[in-house]
Design an enzyme around this catalytic site. Sequence first.
Site, mmCIF file in Angstrom:
data_model
loop_
_atom_site.group_PDB
_atom_site.id
_atom_site.type_symbol
_atom_site.label_atom_id
_atom_site.label_comp_id
_atom_site.label_asym_id
_atom_site.label_seq_id
_atom_site.Cartn_x
_atom_site.Cartn_y
_atom_site.Cartn_z
ATOM 1 C CG ASP A 46 -14.155 7.824 19.520
ATOM 2 O OD1 ASP A 46 -12.858 7.471 18.565
ATOM 3 O OD2 ASP A 46 -15.273 8.367 18.490
ATOM 4 C CB SER A 47 -10.786 11.162 18.201
ATOM 5 O OG SER A 47 -11.916 10.528 16.699
ATOM 6 N N GLY A 82 -7.912 10.990 11.703
ATOM 7 C CA GLY A 82 -8.005 10.455 10.959
ATOM 8 C C GLY A 82 -7.237 10.652 9.564
ATOM 9 C CB CYS A 118 -11.048 5.497 18.915
ATOM 10 S SG CYS A 118 -10.391 6.619 17.461
ATOM 11 C CG ASN A 119 -12.095 1.218 14.266
ATOM 12 O OD1 ASN A 119 -11.941 0.278 14.029
ATOM 13 N ND2 ASN A 119 -13.089 1.421 15.422
ATOM 14 C CB THR A 120 -8.240 6.099 14.406
ATOM 15 O OG1 THR A 120 -8.886 6.869 13.380
ATOM 16 C CG2 THR A 120 -6.479 7.330 13.957
ATOM 17 C CD GLU A 128 -17.827 13.890 16.968
ATOM 18 O OE1 GLU A 128 -18.092 15.132 18.201
ATOM 19 O OE2 GLU A 128 -18.184 12.900 17.351
ATOM 20 C CB CYS A 133 -14.781 5.086 12.388
ATOM 21 S SG CYS A 133 -14.644 6.716 12.653
ATOM 22 C CB THR A 134 -16.295 3.733 17.381
ATOM 23 O OG1 THR A 134 -15.284 5.110 17.284
ATOM 24 C CG2 THR A 134 -15.255 3.223 17.938
ATOM 25 C CG HIS A 135 -17.457 8.825 14.610
ATOM 26 N ND1 HIS A 135 -16.232 9.074 15.032
ATOM 27 C CD2 HIS A 135 -17.964 9.812 14.940
ATOM 28 C CE1 HIS A 135 -16.013 10.213 15.926
ATOM 29 N NE2 HIS A 135 -17.269 10.180 16.052
#
Length: 278
Positions: A17-18, A50, A80-82, A158, A190-192
């Site tokens: 992921d980012s 993003g 991560c979706n992006t 984050e 979004c995984t967040h």
Amino acid sequence: MQCQAKRGDPRPVGVMDSGAGGLTVVREVRRLLPCESILYFADAGRLPYGPRPPEEVRVFVYQIVKFLAGKGAKAVVLGCNTATAHALDYVREKVEVPVIGVIGPGVRALASSPVRTAGLIATEGTVRSGAYQRAIKERLPGVEVIAEPCPDFVPLVEAGLVDRQEIQRAVENHVQVFRKTKIDALILGCTHFPLLRPWLEAALPGVRMVDPAQETAEELKKVLEDTGLANSPNGCAEPSGPELEFYTTGSAGDLQRQIEVFLGLTGARVHHVDLSML
Ligand code: DGL
């Protein structure tokens, strides 16, 4: 999570992921596949993805998948979706290991109950890519999608969900659009964002929350089984249990804290990585 015998392929699964958002995917993978070892990669030094151009995200994701495959990953999840929106097809063509994204599973999760109007919250990159909108149109023609980019959610997660007032404000601000046009379901694209679920549920009572993570873990399970890569086809693994290893391009201490908060794991092995040195 102790298992009796060693069977299958013991190599780890990679998840990237980012930042820390992909830990929501790790949580589900551990639940469904408790015998699989996991290598997690957070590109926190280059977060957020993003707002970045798709070509740049593609290069970053390819670097990370190669890194994880180099560390022995037998399959990699773009948690991560992006990254999935911009890089899944690109990376799949370039690497040998199976690569799994989160958008297909997200749409399957949406389709698991009747829906007429779906909300989508995601990064601006994911919304702009149209990846969810296309996948929904294909699988669920006739479903209307209302997409709302929520880039300001990412730094709040984050930071470890500490500023509760600010979270409340940001959520209230973004759900307005879904109060104007009533939605049946909201894709946490979004995984967040699954980490903001309590706030989103309180703000949108009666709306079904769709988190792609569980369905992503299901897809990983199927891919591992179909390709003979599963460690535990009969529910068994190493007696010592699976290994977890974490890498970040950001601060190792920050990721360690996020792992504690989001996974409840203390003393995780976290390494700082400089991808430009590879
Ligand atoms: N967690 C990422 C996603 O699922 C994005 C966060 C970012 O902007 O880097 O899209």
